[in-house]
Enzyme design. Structure first.
Site, short mmCIF file in Angstrom:
data_model
loop_
_atom_site.label_atom_id
_atom_site.label_comp_id
_atom_site.label_asym_id
_atom_site.label_seq_id
_atom_site.Cartn_x
_atom_site.Cartn_y
_atom_site.Cartn_z
N MET A 99 33.17 21.61 47.85
CA MET A 99 34.55 22.09 47.94
C MET A 99 35.06 21.94 49.36
O MET A 99 34.45 22.45 50.30
CB MET A 99 34.61 23.57 47.53
N GLY A 187 34.89 26.08 53.58
CA GLY A 187 34.16 24.96 52.99
C GLY A 187 32.81 25.37 52.43
O GLY A 187 32.08 26.11 53.06
N SER A 188 32.46 24.87 51.26
CA SER A 188 31.25 25.33 50.61
C SER A 188 30.84 24.39 49.48
O SER A 188 31.44 23.35 49.26
CB SER A 188 31.46 26.76 50.08
N ARG A 189 29.80 24.81 48.74
CA ARG A 189 29.21 23.94 47.72
C ARG A 189 28.63 24.80 46.60
O ARG A 189 28.21 25.94 46.83
CB ARG A 189 28.12 23.10 48.39
#
Length: 225
Positions: A99, A187-189
């Protein structure tokens, strides 16, 4: 546009701060262009923040038997067989969604079932697209067992800019498609671990939408754990 409750306090504080900043520039600086510059920058920053914290209402509305939905908005950065030692203790298929700052950062439940495991781990701040972020960054891991006996693991992973992970599911409760799983700030996953034999229905770099895109089809019977 609905704003996610995770962002309400931040947006109010940011709006007040930027408003006072613009007012200060207007009162202190004789020239008008610094004021208008401050206004434009403030509007852009607030626009980005509102976009980040938006919370679209999504109802899948179709049969989901044997299907795994995307848990997050973003694009696919990994589809591979991996070991998942924390919960499953063996090899499974991992599908990862990255993301960016401009994606919705709420996450949805990918399958319906019983929540059997929820753990939060502190960790490093590697960029979320780096593979080792899955095991070394701050993360929250959830296991959901479907009615067919499939063990599905969802891992929210904080990126280099992320500072907070919220997970709404609790052990022992039942979750359904359309339920929100949690929220990651900045921001991430999200990694989803599926039984071997699952059939991916997405490709690398493909954009996906949480609670809309079908990620994979589960095998007829459980093959992991």
């Amino acid at each position: 546009m609905k704003i996610h409750h995770e962002g309400t306090a931040f947006l109010v504080a940011a709006g007040l701060f930027l408003s006072f900043l613009c007012l200060y520039v207007y009162l202190v600086v004789e020239q008008r262009w610094p004021f208008w510059l401050a206004v434009v920058v403030s509007v852009v920053l607030l626009g980005i923040a509102f976009n980040f914290y938006r919370s679209p209402r999504r109802i899948y509305g179709k049969p989901t038997d044997g299907l795994v939905l995307a848990s997050a908005d973003g694009h696919i950065v990994a589809i591979e067989e991996v070991d998942e030692p924390e919960v499953l203790g063996g090899k499974c298929l991992m599908i990862s969604t990255f993301m960016s700052l401009f994606n919705v950062h709420a996450q949805w439940v990918p399958v319906a079932g019983e929540v059997t495991y929820v753990r939060h781990h502190r960790g490093n701040v590697y960029a979320a697209y780096v593979p080792k972020s899955s095991t070394e960054n701050e993360r929250s891991t959830v296991e959901i067992v479907t009615s067919e006996g499939h063990h599905i693991v969802v891992r929210q992973i904080a990126g280099a800019m992320a500072r907070r992970i919220e997970t709404y599911l609790k052990e022992g409760e039942r979750c359904e498609i359309d339920d929100q799983l949690g929220f990651i700030k900045l921001g991430s996953r999200v990694d989803i671990f599926l039984p071997l034999g699952s059939k991916p229905l997405v490709d690398l770099d493909e954009p996906v939408t949480g609670n809309v895109t079908v990620l994979a089809e589960l095998p007829p019977r459980k093959s992991c754990k």
